[in-house]
Design a protein around this motif. Sequence first.
Motif, PDB file in Angstrom:
ATOM      1  N   LEU A 102      -4.674   0.072  34.612  1.00  0.00           N
ATOM      2  CA  LEU A 102      -5.537   1.008  35.334  1.00  0.00           C
ATOM      3  C   LEU A 102      -6.873   0.369  35.695  1.00  0.00           C
ATOM      4  CD1 LEU A 102      -4.939   4.353  33.402  1.00  0.00           C
ATOM      5  CD2 LEU A 102      -4.231   3.797  35.733  1.00  0.00           C
ATOM      6  N   PHE A 103      -7.403  -0.456  34.800  1.00  0.00           N
ATOM      7  CA  PHE A 103      -8.681  -1.114  35.062  1.00  0.00           C
ATOM      8  C   PHE A 103      -8.592  -2.012  36.291  1.00  0.00           C
ATOM      9  CE2 PHE A 103     -11.272  -4.958  34.599  1.00  0.00           C
ATOM     10  CZ  PHE A 103     -12.542  -4.405  34.564  1.00  0.00           C
ATOM     11  N   TYR A 104      -7.592  -2.892  36.321  1.00  0.00           N
ATOM     12  CA  TYR A 104      -7.479  -3.826  37.435  1.00  0.00           C
ATOM     13  C   TYR A 104      -7.017  -3.143  38.715  1.00  0.00           C
ATOM     14  CZ  TYR A 104      -8.467  -7.736  34.372  1.00  0.00           C
ATOM     15  OH  TYR A 104      -9.097  -8.607  33.519  1.00  0.00           O
ATOM     16  N   LEU A 105      -6.212  -2.087  38.588  1.00  0.00           N
ATOM     17  CA  LEU A 105      -5.839  -1.322  39.779  1.00  0.00           C
ATOM     18  C   LEU A 105      -7.073  -0.706  40.419  1.00  0.00           C
ATOM     19  CD1 LEU A 105      -2.541   0.574  38.813  1.00  0.00           C
ATOM     20  CD2 LEU A 105      -2.812  -1.241  40.497  1.00  0.00           C
ATOM     21  N   ASN A 106      -7.933  -0.091  39.590  1.00  0.00           N
ATOM     22  CA  ASN A 106      -9.149   0.514  40.118  1.00  0.00           C
ATOM     23  C   ASN A 106     -10.048  -0.517  40.763  1.00  0.00           C
ATOM     24  OD1 ASN A 106     -12.286   1.013  39.126  1.00  0.00           O
ATOM     25  ND2 ASN A 106     -11.373   2.758  40.171  1.00  0.00           N
ATOM     26  N   CYS A 107     -10.182  -1.656  40.094  1.00  0.00           N
ATOM     27  CA  CYS A 107     -11.085  -2.690  40.600  1.00  0.00           C
ATOM     28  C   CYS A 107     -10.644  -3.182  41.973  1.00  0.00           C
ATOM     29  CB  CYS A 107     -11.147  -3.854  39.607  1.00  0.00           C
ATOM     30  SG  CYS A 107     -12.131  -5.260  40.177  1.00  0.00           S
ATOM     31  N   TYR A 108      -9.403  -3.653  42.077  1.00  0.00           N
ATOM     32  CA  TYR A 108      -8.999  -4.331  43.308  1.00  0.00           C
ATOM     33  C   TYR A 108      -8.436  -3.386  44.358  1.00  0.00           C
ATOM     34  CZ  TYR A 108     -10.251  -8.395  40.713  1.00  0.00           C
ATOM     35  OH  TYR A 108     -10.986  -9.301  40.002  1.00  0.00           O
ATOM     36  N   ALA A 109      -7.891  -2.242  43.939  1.00  0.00           N
ATOM     37  CA  ALA A 109      -7.564  -1.225  44.941  1.00  0.00           C
ATOM     38  C   ALA A 109      -8.860  -0.698  45.539  1.00  0.00           C
ATOM     39  CB  ALA A 109      -6.756  -0.085  44.317  1.00  0.00           C
ATOM     40  N   GLY A 110      -9.879  -0.479  44.692  1.00  0.00           N
ATOM     41  CA  GLY A 110     -11.177  -0.021  45.186  1.00  0.00           C
ATOM     42  C   GLY A 110     -11.794  -0.998  46.159  1.00  0.00           C
ATOM     43  N   VAL A 111     -11.758  -2.286  45.821  1.00  0.00           N
ATOM     44  CA  VAL A 111     -12.305  -3.319  46.709  1.00  0.00           C
ATOM     45  C   VAL A 111     -11.610  -3.277  48.067  1.00  0.00           C
ATOM     46  CG1 VAL A 111     -12.367  -5.816  47.105  1.00  0.00           C
ATOM     47  CG2 VAL A 111     -13.128  -4.886  44.921  1.00  0.00           C
ATOM     48  N   ASN A 112     -10.282  -3.188  48.056  1.00  0.00           N
ATOM     49  CA  ASN A 112      -9.523  -3.220  49.317  1.00  0.00           C
ATOM     50  C   ASN A 112      -9.726  -1.959  50.151  1.00  0.00           C
ATOM     51  OD1 ASN A 112      -8.004  -5.778  49.314  1.00  0.00           O
ATOM     52  ND2 ASN A 112      -7.110  -4.992  47.441  1.00  0.00           N
ATOM     53  N   PHE A 113      -9.755  -0.790  49.504  1.00  0.00           N
ATOM     54  CA  PHE A 113      -9.935   0.441  50.273  1.00  0.00           C
ATOM     55  C   PHE A 113     -11.357   0.556  50.825  1.00  0.00           C
ATOM     56  CE2 PHE A 113      -6.203   2.071  47.741  1.00  0.00           C
ATOM     57  CZ  PHE A 113      -5.352   2.135  48.835  1.00  0.00           C
ATOM     58  N   MET A 114     -12.354   0.061  50.082  1.00  0.00           N
ATOM     59  CA  MET A 114     -13.718   0.062  50.623  1.00  0.00           C
ATOM     60  C   MET A 114     -13.837  -0.910  51.793  1.00  0.00           C
ATOM     61  SD  MET A 114     -16.442   0.654  47.564  1.00  0.00           S
ATOM     62  CE  MET A 114     -15.748  -0.480  46.388  1.00  0.00           C
ATOM     63  N   THR A 115     -13.136  -2.030  51.699  1.00  0.00           N
ATOM     64  CA  THR A 115     -13.121  -2.971  52.830  1.00  0.00           C
ATOM     65  C   THR A 115     -12.492  -2.310  54.050  1.00  0.00           C
ATOM     66  OG1 THR A 115     -12.917  -4.821  51.282  1.00  0.00           O
ATOM     67  CG2 THR A 115     -12.383  -5.257  53.581  1.00  0.00           C
ATOM     68  N   CYS A 116     -11.413  -1.573  53.826  1.00  0.00           N
ATOM     69  CA  CYS A 116     -10.758  -0.864  54.935  1.00  0.00           C
ATOM     70  C   CYS A 116     -11.690   0.175  55.553  1.00  0.00           C
ATOM     71  CB  CYS A 116      -9.481  -0.192  54.449  1.00  0.00           C
ATOM     72  SG  CYS A 116      -8.130  -1.325  54.089  1.00  0.00           S
ATOM     73  N   LEU A 117     -12.472   0.876  54.721  1.00  0.00           N
ATOM     74  CA  LEU A 117     -13.437   1.847  55.240  1.00  0.00           C
ATOM     75  C   LEU A 117     -14.458   1.178  56.141  1.00  0.00           C
ATOM     76  CD1 LEU A 117     -14.149   4.097  52.112  1.00  0.00           C
ATOM     77  CD2 LEU A 117     -13.268   4.889  54.320  1.00  0.00           C
TER      78      LEU A 117
END
Length: 357
Positions: A102-117
């Motif tokens: 969950l920690f790494y999913l949040n970190c790198y999913a968050g990075v990618n979705f913010m980049t997409c935004l």
Amino acid sequence: MMSPDLEHNFSCTNLYDHRPVARVLIPLAYSIICPVGLLGNALALHVIFSNITKLNSITLYSANLAVSDILFCLSLPLRAVYYGLGFHWPLGEGLCKAITLLFYLNCYAGVNFMTCLAVDRFVALVFPQSLVKLRKVKKVRLVCLAIWLLVFAQTLPLLTINLTKTEHDNSITCMEYPNFEGLFKGLPYMLIVGVVLGFGVPLVTIIACYSILTRKLHLAAQSNRLTERSGRTKKARGVIAGVVFVFVVCFSPYHIDLLQYMIRKLFYAPDCMELQSFQISLHITVCLMNLNSCLDPFVYFFACKGYKQKLMRMMKWQAGTHFSSVGRISPESSGIGDVLGTRRNTGITMNTIREAQ
């Protein structure tokens, strides 16, 4: 035969000497991050899915980011227990792997979705016609699915190794950096590549989008002042500025810290004091990175029109409750008339921005 790195770690008995401070401050930080993150992101999902017929690219990316944050916040109570017990994990290897995932999913999913935004807002203003197909809901759903699959593929290998370790004092640590040393050959190279691809490339992309967009809006404002006041312009600036802020405050310290230590390891073997200092800095920077769950709702404030309106209505309701509890005071003597006038003006401004969007 034991690897040099693993043997070195067994000889270091000072890696968790900061536990008296950490067992108080880190659970305190998580006790704030968890409820604030849950409430802010749950509100975002409520707003987005209450208007599901009006889904677009930016609300889809925001929804996926909110889901990632909520899943992570649900794991924080267990992490708080771990730190509160002084870096002791009595809950077994399975749960340790679950919260690591969950920690790494949040970190790198968050990075990618913010980049997409950020890229979405950039494309919407700089290439509104030529790249409009990239912002279609069907394609955005595929992009979101691809991001989740990519992040899962990157983090699933962690589930194949032991993430807990029994220390010299019989405490059991979970998801600590020293537990990884000696398990992989070429670990510094793997982590350096991971930092560059997982953080460096998205950061450069976001900064490039923000710089080009700011320059374009500045030139447009010089030729037409109405452009500067456009709700769409403010929305794009707010989204990308919010993403840059979250990257700088939350993600940069951790990745820079990790990068500098891995580069040092390429040239020499850090001693126990250096490894302890790195451990302390990791615990601080990980807390900052976890803070993104609380700061992402500020991005939704600009990204999701309904989120902004819902939050403002809640603030107005609280302000109205406060004023009613004070008692009846004349507008002339208290200045409440000015406050109400300001509220009316704020409503007009929000309507104007809403129409522009």
